[in-house]
Design a protein around this motif. Sequence first.
Motif: not given
Length: 691
Positions: A540-567
């Motif tokens: 018979r088939r036995v469930q080892v791990r249930p289905a799951s869902e989670w959220e992650e906040v990813v920090t990205e680099e500041i766009p080059p055009e934004v850095m250039a404007a700030r400069r």
Amino acid sequence: MAEYDILRQEILSLLARITGAAEERGTAGETTDRLYGARERLASGRLSVVVCGEFKRGKSSLLNALLEQPNLLPVDMFFTTRLVTTVAYGDQERIHVTLAGHGPGTEGSGSGQGNRPGRTAPPERRRIERAQIGSYAAQGTTHPDAERALLLEIELPDPRLASGLVLVDTPGVGGVYHDHTLATQQYLPTADAVLFVSSAQEPLSDSEVGFLAQAAHAVGAADRPDAMMFALTHIDLVTDVDDFLAGVRARIAEVTGKPVAAIEVLPISSTAKITGLVTGNRDLLHHSGFARLEAAVWSRLARHRAKVLLGGALSELESAVHVLLSPLRAEEQAQRETGRARVESLEQEMERESARLAELADGAASWRAELQDELSLLEGRLGERGAAEFDTVWQRAEQEYLQVDRYLQEPDQLADRVNSDLGVALSALSTWGAGQAAGTQRDITERIGLELTGSALRGLPSPPVVDLGAFGRLHRPTRRVIHRTEAEYETVTETVTLPRSPRKQAIATGIGRILGKGFQRATEATMDYFSPPRTETFTRRVQVRPASEWEEVVTEEIPPEVMAARRRELSVALQDARSTQTHRIGAVVEQTMAEFRREISADLDSRITRERQRIDDTLPRLRGTLVRTEAEGALRLAELTEEQRPLAEAESQVNRLASAVGRLSGTESGEDGEGREDGSAGHFDGTGDGA
């Protein structure tokens, strides 16, 4: 009574006697005026010790512990001092806050003409209670008059402050409150000594290093090492104090240009000292490090006060005694000379000196034009050197700092770095200017033959603080990522034993009813032995791990055009600041040199006048010796001996006091106190017991 106070009282007493003698003479008005000035400076002389450093370094806690007043200045993890606070001696505790004028006020003429509106009301000095200090001095307080607060003054009936010592708590430099940095920078020129406070929890920052250079220059630490002291707080919160202390000493040595061995940084724990005071725990008091701090601080201040206050008064006394004694000695010498030719020779010598001094006093004297020419040349060189020093700072900011992402993202850090560099540049410029001015002063005094030591080129005022706080922090963008995983299964094989057939079980059960349960179990065992039970295997088939869902906040680099404007934006802001700074530096150089011109000219005129009065007193005395009879001459010699006796005693007293002051200040044997550790037991004490 402490040695400093004994010497101070003796010098004040001697100043009073010599001032009286000068007034009685009637021909030494300039000497009298200078003696009154010296006496007033010494009598009212206050030694201002400014406690400064970056914000949240424990300056207020240190002062509370030093004064043994645990609840004087409010301190907690959220409290940031926003006002300069002075602590001085008073016969009872008094606390005053000075408030700026509250909007347009009225000005009364006092002659029945009514009041004229439209002018800002004068500052208000308001007495408050100790519990109200935080309402005015804390950053972010909601008190309605807090924004008007300019200065907090505290008087305590503490004998350790009675000899004129004033402790000054300042807002922290660096951070987002640039007005705090400005307030502390503006107060630095009033400091006689600085106690620089850093924390064992944080390495020296760029803003601290820059401010340290400014503070060292403000008190002339290059020539007066006792005027600069260092404390390391929060040692109870770290484990590697020795390593951290070594790093701080190395950094300070780098900034001040002194060898590491000459830098003494005293580690302390204000918390341990205050807790020890409250609980009476002697171990905490011992381990707080304050005994060593108090002994070292007071010994340095005693030496510094001896140099600054006592030394200046003695110098004026020495000159005054010479001015008063010289005519008497010249008259005595002439009276003892029997030959008219010798007396006339002395008279001619005095007349020549009088003519020379009259020529020097003339407003058109050549030395005045030469002095102005040399000072104008110095002003030009100072301006050129300043422009070069500050250009280097601005170029570095434009070409290096604006290429660093961290500075673009956090402009406050860029402002701290630029302000630090400007402070170091200003310190270097001021030190160079003071040396050049001293050389010019030496040259002119050699030409005119008069000692001139009372004037010095003051340090240049701090330029306006570069403030980039309006830009705010540039945050890196973020995005939300949803992660999903499917349920996991695995196939399991199992074997199941089937029950006995009904017929066999019925036989065993029947035997059990007849013969008992024991025979039933024996029958079942015999059946199982000769006819093993049947088994069945399945998967018979036995469930080892249930289905799951989670959220992650990813920090990205500041766009080059934004850095250039700030400069680009920051570049424009720095250019504006550069323009303002350049104009300001030119103005303060001009103002500082104008003040130096006035001071050096006034001091020279005063000394010339004093010498002319001395000669005017001497000439009639010389001429009088030519018309006296032998009996009159003998009588006059006896009178001169009596007139000279108190002055000669004063001369000897000045020499003795000079030696004592030299010992106290550490200058008699060439000591300057640099890198010296006073391991003697002592207490921070305005009476100087630790000296």
